[in-house]
Scaffold this active site. Structure first.
Site, PDB file in Angstrom:
ATOM      1  N   GLY A   1      -2.599 -10.317   8.133  1.00 12.73           N
ATOM      2  CA  GLY A   1      -1.657 -10.431   7.019  1.00 12.73           C
ATOM      3  C   GLY A   1      -0.670  -9.279   6.996  1.00 12.73           C
TER       4      GLY A   1
ATOM      5  N   ALA B   1      -5.039  -2.541   9.800  1.00 14.57           N
ATOM      6  CA  ALA B   1      -3.970  -3.516   9.574  1.00 14.57           C
ATOM      7  C   ALA B   1      -4.391  -4.870  10.135  1.00 14.57           C
ATOM      8  CB  ALA B   1      -2.676  -3.052  10.233  1.00 14.57           C
ATOM      9  N   GLY B   2      -4.725  -5.795   9.252  1.00 13.03           N
ATOM     10  CA  GLY B   2      -5.155  -7.117   9.673  1.00 13.03           C
ATOM     11  C   GLY B   2      -3.971  -8.031   9.947  1.00 13.03           C
TER      12      GLY B   2
ATOM     13  N   CYS C   1       0.835  -1.203   0.000  1.00 13.71           N
ATOM     14  CA  CYS C   1       0.000   0.000   0.000  1.00 13.71           C
ATOM     15  C   CYS C   1       0.872   1.256   0.000  1.00 13.71           C
ATOM     16  CB  CYS C   1      -0.943  -0.010   1.202  1.00 13.71           C
ATOM     17  SG  CYS C   1      -0.115  -0.094   2.817  1.00 13.71           S
TER      18      CYS C   1
ATOM     19  N   ASN D   1      -5.232   2.525   2.837  1.00 11.22           N
ATOM     20  CA  ASN D   1      -4.157   1.598   2.487  1.00 11.22           C
ATOM     21  C   ASN D   1      -4.694   0.372   1.763  1.00 11.22           C
ATOM     22  OD1 ASN D   1      -5.319   1.289   5.201  1.00 11.22           O
ATOM     23  ND2 ASN D   1      -3.990  -0.502   5.414  1.00 11.22           N
TER      24      ASN D   1
ATOM     25  N   ARG E   1       0.196  -7.325   9.499  1.00 15.54           N
ATOM     26  CA  ARG E   1       1.066  -7.382  10.673  1.00 15.54           C
ATOM     27  C   ARG E   1       2.130  -8.466  10.540  1.00 15.54           C
ATOM     28  NH1 ARG E   1      -1.173  -4.329  14.843  1.00 15.54           N
ATOM     29  NH2 ARG E   1      -3.239  -3.521  14.312  1.00 15.54           N
TER      30      ARG E   1
END
Length: 298
Positions: free
Chosen positions: A146, A143-144, A111, A275, A148
């Protein structure tokens, strides 16, 4: 999925794939009459319409994409990689959309890369960029798992793409997960060290950046300059040689600073998740171009 259904001119949804049977996304897809599976790539491959699917967007994680690529590429599927796995060539639509259009796997960088590489490229089209540094600040809530899990891959992949796509001699990337509440819209800062002592060159840089912002905003409407482009002389007491590539002969005189904001379209995710919106928007641009090319006689 929602972007394809609402806005695509050359694509149609073939399936929505997940791994959580209770996923809200899969439930939304089912309500929209899109075929679904919660059994990952194996479930996709077992679906009746799999043979008709030509393009697959992978938004899992860098590690998972390696496995997905190994299973799908031999079957002739075109993969648009929304993870920082970087198996295929980097593609940033506003910069090099057509250069890798025939590649079986294209990587959408990150992103932060999609937001900032066009700016570095805009500067490098006017004057060589000795060093480019980008800082991407995103809402922590956007921020999921993935994202992280891929922080290291983010910095490495984005730094590499700054050099290979935007033509900076050396690139550096930083990502910040901002925990502020309410969540803040994505912000990106771009710093470029250049040798540009005359005012005319400064104006050409500003014009090039403005044009590039317009090019990106054509497919990411929430993409915009937050303030005017700043071009400042580097003070003599602030040596920058430690930032330059090893063996570089560049002698930068000025720093170009560009401040950006990316607001999401809020088709499904909140507007602060710019993002994620810029990644899906960029991926859709590539898929549209691939599909358009397939439709056109050669």
């Amino acid at each position: 999925m929602i972007k394809v259904i609402r806005h695509s001119k050359h694509l149609e949804m073939g399936a929505m794939v997940g791994i959580d049977p209770a996923s809200d996304g899969l439930a939304r897809a089912a309500r929209l009459k899109v075929p679904t599976t919660h059994e990952g790539v194996e479930g996709l491959m077992a679906m009746p319409g799999f043979s008709d699917i030509k393009i697959i967007f992978d938004a899992t994680s860098a590690k998972a994409h390696v496995d997905n690529h190994a299973k799908l590429a031999p079957l002739g599927k075109r993969l648009i990689d929304l993870t920082p796995a970087a198996i295929g060539p980097f593609v940033v639509p506003a910069v090099n959309l057509d250069e890798h259009i025939d590649a079986p796997n294209v990587n959408m960088v990150t992103c932060g890369g999609q937001a900032t590489i066009p700016i570095v490229a805009a500067v490098s089209r006017v004057v060589p960029v000795a060093y480019a540094e980008i800082v991407a600040s995103i809402a922590s809530r956007s921020a999921g798992p993935g994202t992280r899990a891929n922080i290291d891959e983010f910095t490495e992949t984005t730094s590499h793409a700054i050099q290979t796509v935007a033509n900076a001699e050396r690139g550096k990337a930083v990502i910040i997960l901002n925990p502020a509440e309410p969540p803040l819209i994505m912000r990106d800062t771009v710093f470029c060290l250049v040798e540009a002592e005359d005012v005319a060159t400064h104006e050409r840089i500003r014009s090039s950046v403005a044009k590039m912002v317009g090019d990106v905003a054509a497919y990411v409407p929430g993409y915009r300059l937050k303030q005017a482009v700043q071009i400042d002389p580097i003070p003599e007491d602030q040596p920058v040689h430690t930032l330059l590539a090893s063996g570089s002969k560049s002698r930068p005189t000025h720093r170009v600073s560009v401040f950006l904001e990316v607001e999401g379209a809020a088709h499904y995710l909140p507007a602060y998740a710019g993002n994620l919106d810029i990644m899906t928007s960029a991926g859709l641009q590539v898929a549209e171009r691939i599909a358009q090319q397939e439709e056109s006689p050669r």
